[in-house]
Write an enzyme that holds these catalytic residues in place. Sequence first.
Site, PDB file in Angstrom:
ATOM      1  N   ASP A 148      35.780  -0.210  51.134  1.00  0.00           N
ATOM      2  CA  ASP A 148      35.362  -0.614  52.482  1.00  0.00           C
ATOM      3  C   ASP A 148      35.348   0.599  53.417  1.00  0.00           C
ATOM      4  O   ASP A 148      36.393   1.196  53.681  1.00  0.00           O
ATOM      5  CB  ASP A 148      36.334  -1.669  53.006  1.00  0.00           C
ATOM      6  CG  ASP A 148      35.808  -2.418  54.220  1.00  0.00           C
ATOM      7  OD1 ASP A 148      35.117  -1.794  55.049  1.00  0.00           O
ATOM      8  OD2 ASP A 148      36.099  -3.617  54.335  1.00  0.00           O
ATOM      9  N   HIS A 207      32.249  -3.003  52.410  1.00  0.00           N
ATOM     10  CA  HIS A 207      32.274  -4.008  53.465  1.00  0.00           C
ATOM     11  C   HIS A 207      30.999  -4.848  53.415  1.00  0.00           C
ATOM     12  O   HIS A 207      29.905  -4.322  53.260  1.00  0.00           O
ATOM     13  CB  HIS A 207      32.369  -3.287  54.811  1.00  0.00           C
ATOM     14  CG  HIS A 207      32.725  -4.165  55.954  1.00  0.00           C
ATOM     15  ND1 HIS A 207      34.021  -4.542  56.227  1.00  0.00           N
ATOM     16  CD2 HIS A 207      31.945  -4.749  56.897  1.00  0.00           C
ATOM     17  CE1 HIS A 207      34.022  -5.306  57.306  1.00  0.00           C
ATOM     18  NE2 HIS A 207      32.789  -5.458  57.722  1.00  0.00           N
TER      19      HIS A 207
END
Length: 232
Positions: free
Chosen positions: A170, A201
């Site tokens: 992420d 993400h």
Amino acid sequence: MAMMDVRTLEGDGSFKAYVAEPEGAARGAVIVIQEIFGVNEGIRGKCDRWAALGYLAIAPDLFWRIEPGVELDPDVGEQMQQALGLMGRFDQDQGIKDIEATIRAARHALPDGGKVGCVGFCLGGRLAFMTATRTDIDASVGYYAVMLDPLLHEKHAIARPLMLHIAGADHFVPPEQQKAVHDALDDHPKVVLHDYPGQDHGFAAEMGSRRSPAAAELADRRTEEFLAEHID
């Protein structure tokens, strides 16, 4: 597009929420908590999917105080910048109150004893954690929640089941923040953490370039099983 009005906790106003209803009697309710892009097509798709699984699904417009009805596309650069700006202006504590108002509306719409869970993404993942610590929701799920480390001191208030899906790559949540989440929550009796190595993400987005189908399907299956256990 089906919408409903939700009264604020203070009773001084109301805001819109997208609602998707199941074919028959609801198994329970799922509050779908938006990303920074508003209640857009992807979030409405999440609601429709939960309704197809037999739940009453509601996505409140949490940006209603700053830009009501906004719908943004993360694949469009200007709209991504607009979304980041909205996040900076958004009062998250007030947002939790609006989620609590939505929980109340959902419970009112269900037969007596009906339970309510929430599923949030990105900013909504952070809000799902806050919902678990600050409301009486029956179960919560957060996908790639951002900025959890400043909230981890609230973990003692998690009284009902919480699941978090963590994207290992992420770019908004660096490894040290992911480690802080694990260090704080790995041994919490009410919390389940799932890691997705190499995923970035937004991997479970319904549409657009961020989606990673295999990881999304795994996370969604885990979420479905979790909510079936705790809110059916």
